[in-house]
Design an enzyme around this catalytic site. Sequence first.
Site, mmCIF file in Angstrom:
data_model
loop_
_atom_site.group_PDB
_atom_site.id
_atom_site.type_symbol
_atom_site.label_atom_id
_atom_site.label_comp_id
_atom_site.label_asym_id
_atom_site.label_seq_id
_atom_site.Cartn_x
_atom_site.Cartn_y
_atom_site.Cartn_z
ATOM 1 N N HIS A 57 43.335 -49.908 -30.021
ATOM 2 C CA HIS A 57 42.995 -49.866 -31.450
ATOM 3 C C HIS A 57 43.975 -48.958 -32.185
ATOM 4 O O HIS A 57 44.805 -48.293 -31.574
ATOM 5 C CB HIS A 57 41.543 -49.454 -31.669
ATOM 6 C CG HIS A 57 41.208 -48.046 -31.284
ATOM 7 N ND1 HIS A 57 41.249 -47.592 -29.986
ATOM 8 C CD2 HIS A 57 40.795 -46.982 -32.035
ATOM 9 C CE1 HIS A 57 40.883 -46.321 -29.952
ATOM 10 N NE2 HIS A 57 40.614 -45.923 -31.180
ATOM 11 N N HIS A 59 43.780 -46.177 -34.171
ATOM 12 C CA HIS A 59 43.634 -44.767 -34.537
ATOM 13 C C HIS A 59 44.839 -43.944 -34.070
ATOM 14 O O HIS A 59 45.388 -44.186 -32.987
ATOM 15 C CB HIS A 59 42.340 -44.202 -33.975
ATOM 16 C CG HIS A 59 41.127 -44.608 -34.760
ATOM 17 N ND1 HIS A 59 39.851 -44.510 -34.259
ATOM 18 C CD2 HIS A 59 41.009 -45.110 -36.021
ATOM 19 C CE1 HIS A 59 38.987 -44.942 -35.184
ATOM 20 N NE2 HIS A 59 39.671 -45.305 -36.250
ATOM 21 N N ASP A 61 45.351 -41.108 -32.709
ATOM 22 C CA ASP A 61 45.342 -40.462 -31.403
ATOM 23 C C ASP A 61 45.458 -41.463 -30.249
ATOM 24 O O ASP A 61 45.381 -41.072 -29.076
ATOM 25 C CB ASP A 61 44.109 -39.576 -31.226
ATOM 26 C CG ASP A 61 42.797 -40.345 -31.244
ATOM 27 O OD1 ASP A 61 42.695 -41.331 -31.993
ATOM 28 O OD2 ASP A 61 41.866 -39.953 -30.514
ATOM 29 N N HIS A 62 45.685 -42.730 -30.573
ATOM 30 C CA HIS A 62 45.944 -43.749 -29.551
ATOM 31 C C HIS A 62 47.302 -44.421 -29.720
ATOM 32 O O HIS A 62 47.730 -45.141 -28.812
ATOM 33 C CB HIS A 62 44.831 -44.804 -29.556
ATOM 34 C CG HIS A 62 43.525 -44.266 -29.065
ATOM 35 N ND1 HIS A 62 43.036 -44.519 -27.803
ATOM 36 C CD2 HIS A 62 42.622 -43.442 -29.656
ATOM 37 C CE1 HIS A 62 41.883 -43.886 -27.642
ATOM 38 N NE2 HIS A 62 41.612 -43.231 -28.756
ATOM 39 N N HIS A 115 33.681 -49.510 -32.974
ATOM 40 C CA HIS A 115 34.407 -48.276 -33.306
ATOM 41 C C HIS A 115 35.367 -48.551 -34.460
ATOM 42 O O HIS A 115 35.404 -47.835 -35.458
ATOM 43 C CB HIS A 115 35.134 -47.789 -32.067
ATOM 44 C CG HIS A 115 35.866 -46.493 -32.225
ATOM 45 N ND1 HIS A 115 35.229 -45.303 -32.466
ATOM 46 C CD2 HIS A 115 37.200 -46.213 -32.158
ATOM 47 C CE1 HIS A 115 36.132 -44.333 -32.540
ATOM 48 N NE2 HIS A 115 37.323 -44.857 -32.364
ATOM 49 N N ASP A 134 37.995 -46.693 -27.045
ATOM 50 C CA ASP A 134 36.922 -45.857 -27.588
ATOM 51 C C ASP A 134 35.648 -46.664 -27.843
ATOM 52 O O ASP A 134 34.852 -46.324 -28.718
ATOM 53 C CB ASP A 134 37.388 -45.199 -28.890
ATOM 54 C CG ASP A 134 38.343 -44.048 -28.651
ATOM 55 O OD1 ASP A 134 38.699 -43.794 -27.482
ATOM 56 O OD2 ASP A 134 38.758 -43.405 -29.637
ATOM 57 N N HIS A 172 38.640 -41.076 -23.829
ATOM 58 C CA HIS A 172 38.444 -39.631 -24.031
ATOM 59 C C HIS A 172 37.621 -39.037 -22.899
ATOM 60 O O HIS A 172 36.780 -39.707 -22.305
ATOM 61 C CB HIS A 172 37.719 -39.353 -25.356
ATOM 62 C CG HIS A 172 38.540 -39.645 -26.567
ATOM 63 N ND1 HIS A 172 39.349 -38.697 -27.163
ATOM 64 C CD2 HIS A 172 38.690 -40.770 -27.292
ATOM 65 C CE1 HIS A 172 39.954 -39.234 -28.213
ATOM 66 N NE2 HIS A 172 39.564 -40.496 -28.311
#
Length: 256
Positions: A57, A59, A61-62, A115, A134, A172
């Site tokens: 996805h 985001h 932080d990915h 998400h 996530d 995570h």
Amino acid sequence: MVPADIHVFPCRSDNIGVLVRDAASGACAAIDAPEEAAVRRALAETGWRLTHILVTHKHPDHVEGIPGLKRETGATVIGPAAEAAAIPDIDRRVAEGDVVEVGALRGEVIATPGHTLGHIAYWFARERALFAGDTLFALGCGRLFEGTPADMWATLEKLAALPDDTRLYCGHEYTLANAHFALAADPDNAALAKRAADIEARRARGELTVPSLLGEEKATNPFLRAREQALAAAVNLAGRPAAEVFAALRAWKDRF
């Protein structure tokens, strides 16, 4: 079963990085790219050569590590078509039912909205490996930033239909905090109590808790157990549909 090497490592403050390698060809995929430096360290430690980045996805932080890794390795970036505009350097856009190949390893793309609306997971059936980003966590599930509770519940039901011996790789290391919530929601679950104690010990030793087994999640993860009477009672929704119970559990976890 096609031989696959899978290496799990920490990224950022609480992200999980994963490398998946086809032993025969040497082709190697990173699942997401949370942090360029951490992925590069993992590649150096293993001696593997990055050929693919499989994005779950959009985001930051990915995907933050994609540009640098792409420049350095030329890796093919594959990600959800619905979120392609937010994924840097994407080469191939995929959706539900598409197949990705990493050497001889074949992964099916599963749409997992909740998400984010365009979130996807990668299911490598022969290796019994699910890379869920996530969506589904060890003892938890992702926050609903875009999708509805109904979206996420349908997604979780889809993932729960996979075999119990599936190894779940999530995005995570949230497992200890998730265990605390799970015990509050499902205090009489003996399997959960045993698992929570093991997680406490593993985290105290600095160990990661990923992967877990999907069968273990079905027995202990409250978000997969919304059909169980104990969970319905915990949110005062006895006799109500599982989707409503899930929604109440997710709202409770958001406040927990």
